[in-house]
Design a protein around this motif. Structure first.
Motif, PDB file in Angstrom:
ATOM      1  N   CYS A  91       2.881   3.178   0.537  1.00 53.10           N
ATOM      2  CA  CYS A  91       3.337   1.862   0.099  1.00 53.10           C
ATOM      3  C   CYS A  91       4.532   1.424   0.932  1.00 53.10           C
ATOM      4  O   CYS A  91       5.159   2.221   1.628  1.00 53.10           O
ATOM      5  CB  CYS A  91       3.669   1.852  -1.385  1.00 53.10           C
ATOM      6  N   ARG A 147       4.308  -2.865  -1.807  1.00 50.68           N
ATOM      7  CA  ARG A 147       2.960  -3.023  -1.266  1.00 50.68           C
ATOM      8  C   ARG A 147       2.339  -1.641  -1.153  1.00 50.68           C
ATOM      9  O   ARG A 147       2.928  -0.735  -0.590  1.00 50.68           O
ATOM     10  CB  ARG A 147       3.016  -3.673   0.106  1.00 50.68           C
ATOM     11  N   VAL A 148       1.144  -1.471  -1.697  1.00 46.25           N
ATOM     12  CA  VAL A 148       0.456  -0.184  -1.692  1.00 46.25           C
ATOM     13  C   VAL A 148      -0.729  -0.269  -0.748  1.00 46.25           C
ATOM     14  O   VAL A 148      -1.514  -1.211  -0.803  1.00 46.25           O
ATOM     15  CB  VAL A 148      -0.028   0.186  -3.111  1.00 46.25           C
TER      16      VAL A 148
END
Length: 82
Positions: free
Chosen positions: A43, A4-5
């Motif tokens: 992230c 996840r960024v």
């Protein structure tokens, strides 16, 4: 493994890899994390199990001799806050 960024624009990007091999996927993740770091983005990486997490940690430390990718394992973050 999922990545996840976080950034200001909240981009969502999906990658379809041509290889299903574990080593190729991990190499891609390391290169992607290096790019994210160079762009000064953050992230969150989630691994399927402890073995994958330890392998990723090891690869991040040894990615390139001149490229340090700062990271912390989830358990370390919890220990630091305690």
């Amino acid at each position: 493994m999922s990545v996840r960024v976080d950034n200001v624009s909240q981009d969502v990007v999906f990658y379809v890899l041509s290889s299903s091999g574990e080593a190729e996927r991990e190499t891609f993740i390391i290169k992607l994390l290096n790019k994210i770091h160079r762009e000064k983005r953050l992230c969150d990486v989630r691994c399927d199990d402890e073995t994958a997490r330890q392998r990723l940690d090891h690869q991040l430390w040894g990615f390139e001799p001149t490229a340090f990718i700062p990271h912390i394992l989830g358990e370390e973050r919890g220990q630091r806050q305690a």
